[in-house]
Structure formats: structure tokens, C-alpha cells
Motif scaffolding. Structure first.
Motif, PDB file in Angstrom:
ATOM      1  N   ALA A  52     -25.625  -3.222   7.688  1.00 53.34           N
ATOM      2  CA  ALA A  52     -24.593  -3.410   6.680  1.00 53.34           C
ATOM      3  C   ALA A  52     -24.764  -2.381   5.576  1.00 53.34           C
ATOM      4  N   VAL A  53     -23.813  -2.405   4.652  1.00 48.21           N
ATOM      5  CA  VAL A  53     -23.845  -1.474   3.536  1.00 48.21           C
ATOM      6  C   VAL A  53     -23.341  -2.200   2.298  1.00 48.21           C
ATOM      7  N   ALA A  54     -23.952  -1.890   1.159  1.00 46.37           N
ATOM      8  CA  ALA A  54     -23.487  -2.413  -0.123  1.00 46.37           C
ATOM      9  C   ALA A  54     -22.631  -1.341  -0.783  1.00 46.37           C
ATOM     10  N   LEU A  55     -21.415  -1.699  -1.129  1.00 43.75           N
ATOM     11  CA  LEU A  55     -20.487  -0.765  -1.753  1.00 43.75           C
ATOM     12  C   LEU A  55     -20.326  -1.134  -3.219  1.00 43.75           C
ATOM     13  N   SER A  56     -20.709  -0.221  -4.097  1.00 40.91           N
ATOM     14  CA  SER A  56     -20.578  -0.452  -5.527  1.00 40.91           C
ATOM     15  C   SER A  56     -19.284   0.164  -6.045  1.00 40.91           C
ATOM     16  N   ALA A  57     -18.998  -0.051  -7.323  1.00 36.21           N
ATOM     17  CA  ALA A  57     -17.701   0.311  -7.885  1.00 36.21           C
ATOM     18  C   ALA A  57     -17.386   1.789  -7.754  1.00 36.21           C
ATOM     19  N   ASN A  58     -18.417   2.656  -7.792  1.00 34.70           N
ATOM     20  CA  ASN A  58     -18.170   4.086  -7.660  1.00 34.70           C
ATOM     21  C   ASN A  58     -17.591   4.461  -6.300  1.00 34.70           C
ATOM     22  N   ALA A  59     -17.709   3.561  -5.318  1.00 34.41           N
ATOM     23  CA  ALA A  59     -17.080   3.777  -4.008  1.00 34.41           C
ATOM     24  C   ALA A  59     -15.841   2.918  -3.824  1.00 34.41           C
ATOM     25  N   THR A  60     -15.911   1.630  -4.212  1.00 35.52           N
ATOM     26  CA  THR A  60     -14.770   0.744  -3.935  1.00 35.52           C
ATOM     27  C   THR A  60     -13.527   1.174  -4.699  1.00 35.52           C
ATOM     28  N   ARG A  61     -13.678   1.767  -5.898  1.00 32.65           N
ATOM     29  CA  ARG A  61     -12.475   2.224  -6.609  1.00 32.65           C
ATOM     30  C   ARG A  61     -11.804   3.370  -5.860  1.00 32.65           C
ATOM     31  N   GLU A  62     -12.634   4.206  -5.195  1.00 34.47           N
ATOM     32  CA  GLU A  62     -12.061   5.324  -4.443  1.00 34.47           C
ATOM     33  C   GLU A  62     -11.385   4.837  -3.166  1.00 34.47           C
ATOM     34  N   LEU A  63     -11.983   3.862  -2.499  1.00 37.55           N
ATOM     35  CA  LEU A  63     -11.372   3.333  -1.283  1.00 37.55           C
ATOM     36  C   LEU A  63     -10.077   2.594  -1.610  1.00 37.55           C
ATOM     37  N   ALA A  64     -10.037   1.927  -2.770  1.00 37.33           N
ATOM     38  CA  ALA A  64      -8.794   1.279  -3.189  1.00 37.33           C
ATOM     39  C   ALA A  64      -7.706   2.307  -3.446  1.00 37.33           C
ATOM     40  N   ARG A  65      -8.053   3.438  -4.038  1.00 40.77           N
ATOM     41  CA  ARG A  65      -7.079   4.497  -4.283  1.00 40.77           C
ATOM     42  C   ARG A  65      -6.508   5.054  -2.981  1.00 40.77           C
TER      43      ARG A  65
END
Length: 415
Positions: A52-65
Motif C-alpha cells: 500500500a501507499v500513504a498519500l499526503s496532501a502534497n499528492a492528493t491535491r495534485e491528483l484531484a486537479r
């Protein structure tokens, strides 16, 4: 008589080596700007190794974009808290709210997720819908002829590209071409890992929290994953073995060997690492800091450039940052000046990733303090864990797209 129109500019040919998290994200980020990448993955099918992987805000905001927010949320668990525990007594040393009270989203503007790697890869590949993805292509040779990169794959396919981006991991073939050497080394630590159904963990308290259990020469990290939080991903790290002789990062172990570093630890820890058969040990490898990330028309991203210890959970996250940075720079005129683009990319990414690499090394020592450090030393550790959001919030607050925009705005304009 009107002057003839200029010849139309040929589309930039981008070849991405590696169809993992970074390569797929880059393909999506480039497409968002009307650019296309051809992604070459050596595996015959997209099947992520690991758990698994933990996704923090510095990644999830980019994936949301990139339009992936709802699909990602559907397969992820948002942890309730971040908890640090004594590995033997189980006592809570420090705790910080994540999902609880919306604390993390309020502070960083995006969620923190636990997600199975296979599910994340499905979300990314689903967004790409197979566009430009070539499976079964292992890079065998790379060469440059003028401004054109020539790629030869083990299956006999030969292609040309204007830009090659190496997202091919710790054992990167593109990095060897750029640097002339391997530049990867064993950290002196190793891990046991797995995904355990929640029902097999009756002793685990706060099951939906992300938790670190700390002790002499070892620690256990775990967090819930999946849309229903029905499984727990764990990563149990120990010091040693002193040397790593296998050419692979996996090696077989004797029965019960995984328990040796956790003798006398809390029942919840033993229960978790015993819940599934452990037959192999993962060597933890890092990339030595690179003097250069690019050569000719080839450049590195992700683990190929900055493989790090996983103790801040930033390997995948910084890889996503790299992908977004490359796409933003190419869209902001970098496609017309590839040499300048690669210099700017390295300048934007090298200091941040090196700082996180160094911090992960320091965190390994902090998580593995020996008893000989004494009560005062453990008290200092506990105080640092209580300050964790303040000390490391800068990692999660980072916005790759904004960083590029600021750098581009600061550049002098041509007269």
C-alpha cells in the motif's frame, strides 16, 4: 504577395520509461496540457509490487486537479489520527488528529489517504484509459543522435523521442545512462510487510489510525486501507542485516525470522506481523544524492532520482510532485527549450527531495532509539513526536503547481 506561413511545429515526442505511479501521473498531467507521452513499462501487465501507499496532501491535491479525486476517495481510507506508541507497552506517546474534526484537510487543503498500490494504479491507469501505454517494453539501450534520443527495447522495438523521462525506479536504466553508474546503496535496514484483514487483529486499538510503534532497533508502521477500511497495511522495519548480498531487494527468510526484532513487544504488534505468512525480507535501498538529474535529452523522476527511506511516507508523494513539475514546466514553454526546462526542473526538485531524504534517515534513528539512551533521551524523542505537525507540516503543505508558477513568474522576460 503575402509571406508563406511558418511550418507547423511538430508535436513534442516524450518517452516515459516506467509505468508506475510516476509515469502514469505524468501521462495524465501532460494530457491535461494537450501534450502526449508514450509510456513504456517492462511488465506485461500493470501489477504493482508491494502492499500500500500513504498519500499526503502534497499528492492528493495534485491528483484531484487531474480529476481523480472521487475515484481515489472511493478506494482509500482517511486515517482518524496519527499515533506514536511505545512498541512494548503500547502506551500512546503522542497523537495528532487527521480525519477527526477535519483537522488535516483544514490545515493542508487536501486529504491524507491510505490506499492499496493496486487500487491507486487502477485509478491512474483508468484515468489514462490506456492512452500511450506500452506494456512488455524493457529498455535495453539508450543513445542520443543530435537532438533525438534513440531507444531500443528488449522485445526488439526501436523508437525515437525528443525527450526521455526515466521513471524506472531504484534500479533505473535511464539513471545509469545519465550518471554512468548505479548510485544506489543498501541502507542497513530491512522490512517485513503485508496487508491483513481487519478481522484478524482483535488486539489492535484505534484500528483506523496511522500508527508508529517504536522500540530499540525496530519500528512498526500501519494504517487502514480500502474504501471500507477493511484491511490494514503494515511495514515492520528492523536494523540489519549488516550487508545485503542479494542482487534483488527481496530475499527469503527462515521461519520465524521476522519476529526476532520484536521480541517482547505488545501483543497487537506480534499479532499483526504473524497474521500472514512471512517468507521474505525487503532490503531498503536509497539513491545517493545525484550531482545531475539530466544528460542530453534524458531526465530522471521519482525513485530513479531520489529513492529514500519510507519513514515520512514520501516516496510516492514526491514522485507525483516530480510528474506535475515536469508537466507544468513543459506546458510553460519548456517544450521549446528542453535544456532550460531540465535545468529549471532540477533546481526546483533537488533541494526539496534531498531534505526529505536526510530527514527520513534522522527519523529512522529516532524511531529505533536503544534503551541505553535513558529516560531523558526517550523524553526528548517523545517531545519531538508531540511536535510532529509543526516540524514536518512543510512536507504536506507543498504545492508543486504553485512552485512552478512562482519560478516561471520570477524568471526575467526576454526583451
Amino acid at each position: 504577395m503575402p509571406s508563406p506561413s511558418p511550418a507547423p511545429r511538430k508535436p513534442l515526442r516524450v518517452a516515459v520509461i516506467g509505468g508506475g505511479i510516476g509515469g502514469l501521473t505524468l501521462g495524465l498531467a501532460l494530457r491535461a496540457h494537450g501534450l502526449r507521452a508514450e509510456i513504456y513499462e517492462q511488465a506485461a501487465e500493470l501489477a504493482e509490487i508491494g502492499a500500500a501507499v500513504a498519500l499526503s496532501a502534497n499528492a492528493t491535491r495534485e491528483l484531484a486537479r487531474l480529476g481523480l479525486g472521487p475515484a481515489l476517495a472511493a478506494v482509500s481510507t482517511e486515517p482518524t489520527e496519527l499515533i506514536f506508541r511505545d512498541g512494548r507497552s503500547g502506551a500512546r506517546i503522542a497523537a495528532h488528529p487527521v480525519r477527526d474534526g477535519g483537522a488535516y484537510r483544514t490545515r493542508f487543503g487536501a486529504p491524507y489517504y491510505g490506499v492499496h498500490r493496486a487500487d491507486l494504479q487502477k485509478v491512474l491507469s483508468g484515468g489514462l484509459a490506456g492512452e500511450g501505454l506500452h506494456l512488455g517494453h524493457r529498455l535495453a539501450a539508450l543513445d542520443q543522435n543530435g537532438d533525438v534520443m534513440a531507444l531500443t527495447f528488449a522485445n526488439g522495438v526501436e523508437v525515437e523521442a525528443d525527450l526521455v523521462i526515466g521513471g524506472d525506479g531504484v534500479r533505473s536504466a535511464v539513471r545509469r545512462w545519465i550518471t554512468g553508474g548505479e548510485r544506489v546503496r543498501y541502507s542497513g535496514t530491512s522490512a517485513f510487510r503485508g496487508v491483513v484483514p481487519m478481522g484478524l487483529l482483535p488486539s489492535l486499538t484505534d484500528p483506523e489510525a496511522i500508527q508508529f510503534w517504536m522500540g530499540p532497533d525496530a519500528h512498526l508502521l500501519h494504517y487502514a486501507i480500502g474504501g471500507e477500511a477493511d484491511s490494514v497495511n503494515f511495514f515492520a522495519v528492523v536494523e540489519g542485516p549488516e550487508t545485503w548480498t542479494s542482487e534483488r531487494w527481496l530475499t527469503g527468510i527462515a521461519a520465524g525470522e521476522h519476529r526476532a526484532g520484536f521480541a517482547g513487544w505488545h501483543p497487537a504488534v506480534i499479532e499483526m506481523i504473524d497474521a500472514i505468512p512471512q517468507t521474505q525480507r525487503w532490503g531498503l535501498f536509497v539513491t545517493d544524492p545525484l550531482r545531475r538529474w539530466h544528460r542530453g535529452r534524458a531526465v530522471l523522476m521519482g525513485d530513479s532520482a531520489h529513492a529514500m527511506l519510507p519513514h515520512h511516507g514520501q516516496g510516492a508523494n514526491t514522485t507525483i510532485e516530480d510528474a506535475v513539475t515536469l508537466a507544468e514546466l513543459l506546458a510553460a514553454g519548456g517544450a521549446r527549450d528542453l535544456d532550460g526546462m531540465m535545468r529549471r526542473y532540477q533546481a526546483l526538485r533537488r533541494t526539496r527531495t534531498r531534505t526529505i531524504q536526510r530527514s527520513a534517515w534522522a527519523t529512522n534513528r529516532l524511531l529505533h532509539l536503544p534503551d541505553s539512551i535513558g529516560p531523558e533521551g526517550l523524553a526528548r524523542r517523545d517531545a519531538r513526536m508531540a511536535r510532529f505537525p509543526e516540524d514536518f507540516g512543510w512536507i504536506h503543505a507543498f504545492d508543486a503547481r504553485d512552485a512552478v508558477a512562482e519560478a516561471v513568474a520570477a524568471e526575467p522576460r526576454a526583451a
